[in-house]
Design a protein around this motif. Structure first.
Motif, PDB file in Angstrom:
ATOM      1  N   ARG A  12      24.388  56.535  66.689  1.00 50.05           N
ATOM      2  CA  ARG A  12      24.716  55.552  67.717  1.00 50.05           C
ATOM      3  C   ARG A  12      23.781  54.752  67.787  1.00 50.05           C
ATOM      4  NH1 ARG A  12      25.247  57.101  73.626  1.00 50.05           N
ATOM      5  NH2 ARG A  12      25.196  55.610  74.693  1.00 50.05           N
ATOM      6  N   SER A  13      22.349  55.939  67.946  1.00 55.68           N
ATOM      7  CA  SER A  13      20.587  54.940  68.404  1.00 55.68           C
ATOM      8  C   SER A  13      20.392  54.557  66.921  1.00 55.68           C
ATOM      9  CB  SER A  13      19.777  56.152  68.611  1.00 55.68           C
ATOM     10  OG  SER A  13      18.912  55.836  68.823  1.00 55.68           O
ATOM     11  N   ARG A  16      22.629  50.876  66.015  1.00 59.63           N
ATOM     12  CA  ARG A  16      21.654  50.315  67.261  1.00 59.63           C
ATOM     13  C   ARG A  16      21.033  49.423  66.902  1.00 59.63           C
ATOM     14  NH1 ARG A  16      23.949  48.456  72.079  1.00 59.63           N
ATOM     15  NH2 ARG A  16      24.940  49.912  72.726  1.00 59.63           N
ATOM     16  N   GLN A  17      19.479  50.209  66.335  1.00 63.04           N
ATOM     17  CA  GLN A  17      18.813  50.301  66.481  1.00 63.04           C
ATOM     18  C   GLN A  17      18.223  49.333  65.572  1.00 63.04           C
ATOM     19  OE1 GLN A  17      15.480  53.281  65.771  1.00 63.04           O
ATOM     20  NE2 GLN A  17      15.988  53.774  67.306  1.00 63.04           N
ATOM     21  N   GLU A  20      20.381  45.364  66.408  1.00 64.41           N
ATOM     22  CA  GLU A  20      19.274  44.661  67.466  1.00 64.41           C
ATOM     23  C   GLU A  20      18.464  44.553  67.492  1.00 64.41           C
ATOM     24  OE1 GLU A  20      20.494  47.140  71.206  1.00 64.41           O
ATOM     25  OE2 GLU A  20      22.465  46.115  71.586  1.00 64.41           O
ATOM     26  N   VAL A  85      33.023  47.933  65.896  1.00 66.18           N
ATOM     27  CA  VAL A  85      31.108  47.582  66.881  1.00 66.18           C
ATOM     28  C   VAL A  85      31.265  45.467  67.645  1.00 66.18           C
ATOM     29  CG1 VAL A  85      29.079  47.466  67.282  1.00 66.18           C
ATOM     30  CG2 VAL A  85      30.089  48.789  65.511  1.00 66.18           C
ATOM     31  N   GLN A  95      23.189  41.333  70.545  1.00 65.79           N
ATOM     32  CA  GLN A  95      23.596  42.391  70.935  1.00 65.79           C
ATOM     33  C   GLN A  95      25.036  43.474  70.969  1.00 65.79           C
ATOM     34  OE1 GLN A  95      21.334  42.977  73.783  1.00 65.79           O
ATOM     35  NE2 GLN A  95      20.296  42.088  72.486  1.00 65.79           N
ATOM     36  N   ILE A  96      24.366  44.896  71.028  1.00 66.72           N
ATOM     37  CA  ILE A  96      26.075  45.218  70.381  1.00 66.72           C
ATOM     38  C   ILE A  96      26.871  45.564  71.096  1.00 66.72           C
ATOM     39  CG2 ILE A  96      26.457  47.261  69.330  1.00 66.72           C
ATOM     40  CD1 ILE A  96      25.008  45.082  67.107  1.00 66.72           C
ATOM     41  N   GLU A 101      31.668  53.132  72.701  1.00 68.78           N
ATOM     42  CA  GLU A 101      30.652  54.039  72.115  1.00 68.78           C
ATOM     43  C   GLU A 101      30.959  56.119  72.443  1.00 68.78           C
ATOM     44  OE1 GLU A 101      25.829  53.037  73.076  1.00 68.78           O
ATOM     45  OE2 GLU A 101      28.169  51.514  73.283  1.00 68.78           O
ATOM     46  N   LEU A 106      28.763  54.155  67.935  1.00 71.63           N
ATOM     47  CA  LEU A 106      28.649  53.550  68.404  1.00 71.63           C
ATOM     48  C   LEU A 106      30.348  53.192  68.590  1.00 71.63           C
ATOM     49  CD1 LEU A 106      26.478  50.712  66.257  1.00 71.63           C
ATOM     50  CD2 LEU A 106      26.282  51.696  69.122  1.00 71.63           C
TER      51      LEU A 106
END
Length: 175
Positions: A12-13, A16-17, A20, A85, A95-96, A101, A106
């Protein structure tokens, strides 16, 4: 990516990083990159097999919906549903968005599985994004990194290289 694969950073983290950080102007390149990808052999035959048995084929991907749909091409309509996603490219950076989630993913594939109760839930995967789902599914087809993670957990699975392997195994099992 190495931190994600080593499981020191959550999907997830980390994803996303990563996503994005991509400028929105690159979105078209992502779609174009997807066009060059081919599905593994045997998907059409597997889908025909599932249709004959009235078994839904749901795609649950930790990847981008646009990539999944692009790679699926003309077969995209054969999936009963696609969970993946979503991307908003209207701002300066991607942007996700994900309807499912979870704490560490995600797309929480286990939560998605809960939306589709079945006598037997079959997971087909190859990477860390499929790990939690594979731990919960009653039948698992694994390859690559997913097979390594499942070996560590001593979770049984069937090895697969292409969808013909999945078709052959399921046709034997579901006689």
């Amino acid at each position: 990516m190495p931190e994600i694969y080593a499981r020191r950073l959550s999907l997830r983290s980390g994803v996303r990083q990563l996503l994005e950080s991509i400028p929105s102007e690159c979105y078209g390149e992502i779609v174009e990159f997807s066009r060059g990808r081919l599905m593994r052999p045997g998907l059409l035959e597997l889908l025909d097999f599932l249709d004959e048995r009235k078994v839904d084929f749901a795609i649950v991907s930790g990847g981008l919906r646009v990539m999944v749909e692009t790679v699926m091409g003309d077969l995209v309509h054969r999936a009963s549903v696609i969970y993946a996603v979503d991307v908003d490219a209207s701002g300066p950076r991607l942007q996700i968005n994900s309807e499912f989630e979870g704490d560490t993913e995600l797309v929480s594939k286990v939560r998605v599985m809960g939306q589709h109760p079945a006598q037997e839930q079959v997971a087909i995967g190859d990477s860390l994004t499929d790990f939690n789902m594979a731990l919960q599914a009653s039948s698992v087809f694994a390859r690559d990194r997913l097979a390594e993670y499942l070996d560590e957990q001593q979770k049984p699975y069937t090895k697969w290289d292409n969808f013909f392997d999945v078709l052959e195994s399921l046709s034997q099992k579901w006689k």
